[in-house]
Design a protein around this motif. Structure first.
Motif, PDB file in Angstrom:
ATOM      1  N   ALA A   1       0.826  -1.206   0.000  1.00 43.17           N
ATOM      2  CA  ALA A   1       0.000   0.000   0.000  1.00 43.17           C
ATOM      3  C   ALA A   1       0.860   1.256   0.000  1.00 43.17           C
ATOM      4  N   TRP A   2       2.064   1.180   0.574  1.00 48.30           N
ATOM      5  CA  TRP A   2       2.950   2.352   0.617  1.00 48.30           C
ATOM      6  C   TRP A   2       3.292   2.804  -0.810  1.00 48.30           C
ATOM      7  N   GLU A   3       3.793   1.885  -1.615  1.00 49.79           N
ATOM      8  CA  GLU A   3       4.158   2.244  -2.981  1.00 49.79           C
ATOM      9  C   GLU A   3       2.924   2.535  -3.836  1.00 49.79           C
ATOM     10  N   MET A   4       1.841   1.815  -3.612  1.00 48.66           N
ATOM     11  CA  MET A   4       0.643   2.035  -4.413  1.00 48.66           C
ATOM     12  C   MET A   4       0.046   3.409  -4.163  1.00 48.66           C
ATOM     13  N   GLY A   5       0.214   3.918  -2.941  1.00 47.27           N
ATOM     14  CA  GLY A   5      -0.224   5.277  -2.639  1.00 47.27           C
ATOM     15  C   GLY A   5       0.754   6.322  -3.128  1.00 47.27           C
ATOM     16  N   LEU A   6       2.045   6.056  -2.952  1.00 44.63           N
ATOM     17  CA  LEU A   6       3.077   7.012  -3.334  1.00 44.63           C
ATOM     18  C   LEU A   6       3.147   7.184  -4.848  1.00 44.63           C
ATOM     19  N   ALA A   7       2.990   6.101  -5.600  1.00 45.12           N
ATOM     20  CA  ALA A   7       3.137   6.166  -7.050  1.00 45.12           C
ATOM     21  C   ALA A   7       1.919   6.741  -7.755  1.00 45.12           C
ATOM     22  N   HIS A   8       0.778   6.800  -7.065  1.00 44.29           N
ATOM     23  CA  HIS A   8      -0.461   7.254  -7.695  1.00 44.29           C
ATOM     24  C   HIS A   8      -0.559   8.777  -7.690  1.00 44.29           C
ATOM     25  N   HIS A   9      -1.316   9.310  -8.662  1.00 41.73           N
ATOM     26  CA  HIS A   9      -1.449  10.766  -8.767  1.00 41.73           C
ATOM     27  C   HIS A   9      -2.398  11.353  -7.729  1.00 41.73           C
ATOM     28  N   LEU A  10      -3.267  10.527  -7.125  1.00 42.14           N
ATOM     29  CA  LEU A  10      -4.199  11.041  -6.123  1.00 42.14           C
ATOM     30  C   LEU A  10      -3.457  11.451  -4.861  1.00 42.14           C
ATOM     31  N   PRO A  11      -3.987  12.429  -4.124  1.00 42.52           N
ATOM     32  CA  PRO A  11      -3.294  12.892  -2.916  1.00 42.52           C
ATOM     33  C   PRO A  11      -3.213  11.801  -1.853  1.00 42.52           C
ATOM     34  N   HIS A  12      -2.193  11.908  -1.011  1.00 47.45           N
ATOM     35  CA  HIS A  12      -2.033  10.958   0.088  1.00 47.45           C
ATOM     36  C   HIS A  12      -3.253  11.032   1.003  1.00 47.45           C
ATOM     37  N   SER A  13      -3.691   9.877   1.465  1.00 47.01           N
ATOM     38  CA  SER A  13      -4.867   9.821   2.329  1.00 47.01           C
ATOM     39  C   SER A  13      -4.781   8.599   3.218  1.00 47.01           C
ATOM     40  N   LEU A  14      -5.163   8.769   4.490  1.00 46.00           N
ATOM     41  CA  LEU A  14      -5.201   7.621   5.398  1.00 46.00           C
ATOM     42  C   LEU A  14      -6.059   6.512   4.797  1.00 46.00           C
ATOM     43  N   HIS A  15      -7.189   6.906   4.227  1.00 45.83           N
ATOM     44  CA  HIS A  15      -8.059   5.958   3.535  1.00 45.83           C
ATOM     45  C   HIS A  15      -7.947   6.234   2.032  1.00 45.83           C
ATOM     46  N   PRO A  16      -7.107   5.486   1.333  1.00 46.90           N
ATOM     47  CA  PRO A  16      -6.898   5.748  -0.089  1.00 46.90           C
ATOM     48  C   PRO A  16      -8.215   5.811  -0.854  1.00 46.90           C
ATOM     49  N   GLN A  17      -8.232   6.648  -1.892  1.00 51.33           N
ATOM     50  CA  GLN A  17      -9.448   6.853  -2.661  1.00 51.33           C
ATOM     51  C   GLN A  17      -9.782   5.623  -3.509  1.00 51.33           C
ATOM     52  N   PRO A  18     -11.048   5.531  -3.977  1.00 51.58           N
ATOM     53  CA  PRO A  18     -11.518   4.317  -4.668  1.00 51.58           C
ATOM     54  C   PRO A  18     -10.627   3.788  -5.783  1.00 51.58           C
ATOM     55  N   PRO A  19     -10.031   4.632  -6.664  1.00 53.61           N
ATOM     56  CA  PRO A  19      -9.188   4.040  -7.706  1.00 53.61           C
ATOM     57  C   PRO A  19      -8.005   3.240  -7.151  1.00 53.61           C
ATOM     58  N   ILE A  20      -7.433   3.699  -6.037  1.00 59.52           N
ATOM     59  CA  ILE A  20      -6.324   2.963  -5.423  1.00 59.52           C
ATOM     60  C   ILE A  20      -6.838   1.692  -4.763  1.00 59.52           C
ATOM     61  N   ILE A  21      -7.981   1.789  -4.074  1.00 59.12           N
ATOM     62  CA  ILE A  21      -8.565   0.607  -3.434  1.00 59.12           C
ATOM     63  C   ILE A  21      -8.909  -0.441  -4.489  1.00 59.12           C
ATOM     64  N   LYS A  22      -9.447   0.004  -5.639  1.00 58.55           N
ATOM     65  CA  LYS A  22      -9.773  -0.938  -6.696  1.00 58.55           C
ATOM     66  C   LYS A  22      -8.523  -1.680  -7.155  1.00 58.55           C
ATOM     67  N   ASN A  23      -7.394  -0.970  -7.291  1.00 59.58           N
ATOM     68  CA  ASN A  23      -6.146  -1.625  -7.673  1.00 59.58           C
ATOM     69  C   ASN A  23      -5.676  -2.591  -6.596  1.00 59.58           C
ATOM     70  N   MET A  24      -5.876  -2.241  -5.335  1.00 59.03           N
ATOM     71  CA  MET A  24      -5.510  -3.154  -4.249  1.00 59.03           C
ATOM     72  C   MET A  24      -6.358  -4.416  -4.305  1.00 59.03           C
ATOM     73  N   ILE A  25      -7.643  -4.251  -4.578  1.00 63.75           N
ATOM     74  CA  ILE A  25      -8.523  -5.412  -4.708  1.00 63.75           C
ATOM     75  C   ILE A  25      -8.070  -6.289  -5.874  1.00 63.75           C
ATOM     76  N   ASP A  26      -7.647  -5.659  -6.971  1.00 61.01           N
ATOM     77  CA  ASP A  26      -7.128  -6.438  -8.104  1.00 61.01           C
ATOM     78  C   ASP A  26      -5.902  -7.249  -7.703  1.00 61.01           C
ATOM     79  N   VAL A  27      -5.045  -6.668  -6.845  1.00 63.70           N
ATOM     80  CA  VAL A  27      -3.883  -7.412  -6.355  1.00 63.70           C
ATOM     81  C   VAL A  27      -4.338  -8.616  -5.537  1.00 63.70           C
ATOM     82  N   ILE A  28      -5.300  -8.399  -4.639  1.00 63.80           N
ATOM     83  CA  ILE A  28      -5.802  -9.487  -3.804  1.00 63.80           C
ATOM     84  C   ILE A  28      -6.410 -10.586  -4.669  1.00 63.80           C
ATOM     85  N   LEU A  29      -7.262 -10.195  -5.614  1.00 61.27           N
ATOM     86  CA  LEU A  29      -7.922 -11.187  -6.476  1.00 61.27           C
ATOM     87  C   LEU A  29      -6.910 -11.908  -7.366  1.00 61.27           C
ATOM     88  N   SER A  30      -5.854 -11.219  -7.760  1.00 58.41           N
ATOM     89  CA  SER A  30      -4.825 -11.862  -8.591  1.00 58.41           C
ATOM     90  C   SER A  30      -4.061 -12.911  -7.807  1.00 58.41           C
TER      91      SER A  30
END
Length: 540
Positions: A503-532
């Motif tokens: 989650a550290w790199e997935m938040g840092l590399a994304h264009h969305l601002p840093h957030s304790l609760h990452p925004q939906p596009p980042i969460i969707k990518n995290m879910i894709d990692v889990i499902l993969s």
């Protein structure tokens, strides 16, 4: 017993690396009670504490003046030219030199600033985290992997000046109880509320000891005057005691010296050409070679974004699960157990939103606290969520629902249809790091037991992430505190048959601002990692 003897390696994929570290002993806390450790775990804790040492910062005057502290406005970064003057190609490594100066424009002579960097292309939806090296003399290097063709722009951000870290370190030593908790005690018509914590200052008031007998995780409350310790009803976040000098607040100013971009000296961008004889796949192969692992960039980034999707550079290939049918097909017959804080609760919320047939049971739980359970009967999909045990800054949690992850894992049968996702970091940031180390040690032992009895169980562990910072957020949950937790988590679980969700790199590399609760596009990518990980697919 599983423990890591190689945690002192200078191999950190996503944060500052130091050429040498302070020899100042780590803090000890007179009013924090810790259970004895086994010799192996005690050695591991000692090595971990040594590995977390931060460069010493010159002593600060009292009151603090900003003049001699790190100023992002007077600091610059420069892209170093390609060796031999050749053009940049996919697979190359881009190095940036960062020079930090104070508010008077004088170059700093010491290190210890918290700096992060990323390389991105907004048009392509591409981004990758850089690796920052502290040279301890006011200069830093950031190294990036060039992974796409086209423009690549460098961004360098000062999270905290080194002088702010000095204050944060002092708070960790002197005020480990600055976040405190409350518990209600009740018997009949008599009710009392007392303060609870991992670390409670000694008073004349006796303590109720709620240390977990199985895991050894400590927890204490001041005993009520009239009631016994076994009349405790719930657990609540109590509040925050802000005990910081007025002059020190100057070190934590948004748009001044906290989460501020450092500007380039010259161009901030390069143009990357594609070279047929050196594809991204061959680049990934080279990352695994010993000569690459031993240089400054170590094993490179965990992954990168391209066209908005996360592409892992190690381990399981990440695929996009964009339809209900795709997700249902992957999760069919699966039990997914989510344990942790609110950043793990986001996964439960995503699943129940994305899957119309995954119906949540009404367990009459508080929305912040849980526990939650959702079932798709037709597809035999079960998803559960439970928050981790104290310290946790949620609202009123009934004592019956206040459970430790390690104990919950011991109740999981496991097997090829069982997925466990863990995330525990944010609520530990104000406490001695020993508390976090020991919590993870207890969880690791439970993970080992689970994998011993059911080796086919899939275990995924979410790392910490960067967040937006205010003064309050900094003093209670700074990225610097999260960085310490992140290093510990990676070391504790290294070598086990578990998967890290970075989650550290997935938040840092994304264009969305840093957030304790990452925004939906980042969460969707995290879910894709889990499902993969759940449903690995062969690349065509």
């Amino acid at each position: 017993m599983v423990y890591n003897m190689d945690i002192l390696e200078k191999k950190v994929n996503n944060t500052n690396i130091f050429m040498r570290v302070s020899t100042t002993p780590y803090m000890h806390h007179d009013f924090c009670n810790f259970q004895p450790l086994s010799p192996e775990e005690a050695l591991e804790e000692h090595l971990l504490l040594d590995s977390l040492a931060w460069p010493d910062t010159p002593s600060l005057p009292d009151p603090i003046s900003l003049e001699q502290t790190s100023d992002p406005a007077h600091s610059t970064f420069t892209i170093l030219p390609r060796r031999g003057g050749r053009e940049w190609h996919v697979g190359d490594q881009l190095e940036v030199m960062i020079n930090v100066s104070d508010f008077q424009g004088r170059p700093k002579k010491s290190g210890g600033d918290v700096i992060v960097a990323r390389l991105h292309n907004a048009t392509l939806g591409a981004g990758v985290a850089g690796q920052v090296v502290d040279h301890l003399n006011g200069s830093y290097s950031a190294v990036f992997s060039l992974l796409w063709e086209g423009s690549a722009k460098v961004e360098v951000m000062l999270i905290h000046p080194s002088e702010a870290v000095t204050v944060l370190r002092r708070l960790s030593i002197e005020q480990p109880d600055r976040i405190y908790f409350k518990s209600l005690f009740r018997s009949g018509s008599v009710s009392e509320t007392t303060t609870c914590n991992v670390c409670l200052k000694p008073t004349q008031q006796p303590l109720c000891n709620y240390t977990d007998l199985h895991t050894g995780n400590p927890w204490f409350c001041y005993k009520p005057e009239k009631l016994s310790c076994d009349t405790r009803i719930n657990h609540n976040y109590g509040g925050f005691k802000q005990n910081i000098k007025t002059s020190e607040t100057k070190l934590f100013q948004s748009d001044v010296n906290m989460k501020v971009y450092i500007q380039p000296s010259g161009s901030a961008s390069v143009t990357v050409c594609f070279q047929n004889c050196f594809t991204i796949l061959s680049f990934i192969f080279l990352l695994d070679q010993p000569e690459m692992k031993n240089n400054n960039v170590n094993s490179g980034p965990a992954g990168y974004y391209y066209q908005g999707g996360w592409r892992a550079l190690r381990g399981t290939t990440v695929h996009q699960f964009n339809t209900v049918s795709d997700i249902n097909q992957c999760l069919k017959g699966k039990m997914v157990h989510l344990y942790g804080d609110s950043t793990i609760r986001q996964f439960f919320e995503h699943f129940t939103t994305a899957l119309p047939d995954l119906k949540e049971f009404n367990l009459h739980s508080l929305r912040q606290v849980g526990p939650f359970m959702a079932l798709d009967y037709a597809n035999n999909i079960l998803v559960t969520y439970r928050c981790h045990g104290p310290p946790i800054r949620f609202g009123s949690v009934p004592i019956s629902e206040l459970r430790y992850i390690a104990n919950e894992l011991d109740s999981v049968i496991g097997g090829s249809n069982t997925v466990v996702v863990l995330g525990i970091w944010s609520h530990f940031s104000t406490f001695p790091i020993e508390v976090y180390i020991r919590r993870l040690q207890s969880i690791r032992k439970a993970v080992v037991r689970l994998l011993d009895r059911a080796p086919d169980t899939l275990v995924i562990i979410r790392t910490a992430n960067l967040k937006a910072l205010t003064l309050y957020e900094t003093l209670t949950n700074s990225d610097w505190f999260s960085l310490q937790c992140d290093k510990v988590l990676r070391a504790i679980f290294k070598g086990l048959n578990v998967h890290l969700l970075d989650a550290w790199e997935m938040g840092l590399a994304h264009h969305l601002p840093h957030s304790l609760h990452p925004q939906p596009p980042i969460i969707k990518n995290m879910i894709d990692v889990i499902l993969s990980h759940i449903c690995p697919q062969r690349d065509s």
